[in-house]
Design a protein around this motif. Sequence first.
Motif, mmCIF file in Angstrom:
data_model
loop_
_atom_site.group_PDB
_atom_site.id
_atom_site.type_symbol
_atom_site.label_atom_id
_atom_site.label_comp_id
_atom_site.label_asym_id
_atom_site.label_seq_id
_atom_site.Cartn_x
_atom_site.Cartn_y
_atom_site.Cartn_z
ATOM 1 N N ARG A 21 0.820 -1.205 0.000
ATOM 2 C CA ARG A 21 0.000 0.000 0.000
ATOM 3 C C ARG A 21 0.854 1.255 0.000
ATOM 4 N NH1 ARG A 21 -5.118 -0.265 1.393
ATOM 5 N NH2 ARG A 21 -5.001 1.852 2.171
ATOM 6 N N ARG A 22 0.302 2.279 -0.593
ATOM 7 C CA ARG A 22 0.764 3.649 -0.400
ATOM 8 C C ARG A 22 -0.448 4.368 0.179
ATOM 9 N NH1 ARG A 22 3.889 6.163 -5.152
ATOM 10 N NH2 ARG A 22 4.900 7.306 -3.483
ATOM 11 N N ARG A 23 -1.022 5.312 -0.545
ATOM 12 C CA ARG A 23 -2.282 5.903 -0.092
ATOM 13 C C ARG A 23 -3.390 4.856 -0.177
ATOM 14 N NH1 ARG A 23 -6.204 8.040 -2.855
ATOM 15 N NH2 ARG A 23 -5.007 8.307 -4.745
ATOM 16 N N LYS A 24 -3.260 3.964 -1.141
ATOM 17 C CA LYS A 24 -4.205 2.859 -1.310
ATOM 18 C C LYS A 24 -3.426 1.620 -1.739
ATOM 19 C CE LYS A 24 -5.263 4.394 -5.993
ATOM 20 N NZ LYS A 24 -6.282 4.869 -6.915
ATOM 21 N N ALA A 77 -0.922 4.702 -6.889
ATOM 22 C CA ALA A 77 -1.405 4.554 -5.509
ATOM 23 C C ALA A 77 -0.951 5.683 -4.591
ATOM 24 C CB ALA A 77 -0.941 3.209 -4.948
ATOM 25 N N ALA A 78 -0.174 6.622 -5.117
ATOM 26 C CA ALA A 78 0.376 7.714 -4.292
ATOM 27 C C ALA A 78 -0.719 8.687 -3.882
ATOM 28 C CB ALA A 78 1.454 8.453 -5.054
#
Length: 121
Positions: free
Chosen positions: A46-49, A120-121
Amino acid sequence: MGGDRSPEDYFGDDAEGLALYRAVAEAVEANGEAEVKVTKSQIAFRRRKGFAFVWRPAQYVNSDVPVVLSIALPEELRSERFKEVVHPSAKAWMHHLEIREADEIDHEVRTWLATAYREAA
């Protein structure tokens, strides 16, 4: 690492699955930092999502495939390598790739992972 479980907990005595997970993790880490969240059903990057997920199909169905790598991308990619592509939400396409050997995490897969990581950032 997120959660109380580790990849080693998830795979238990499945050395083959753990080795394949580690090959995926190395490919993900080449893009930068990502949180690793281990649950009973999967290991998520995961990153932000969440953008990449490793799971064992044998948990759910009779399968000799050690792991599936699911990659979340903003558009559908077409490749014979994907076992299945689904569209679970308006902004995501999930691409499921059966992994049997570490060398299957090649340049093409690394490119898909890099795109998923950026998105995903």
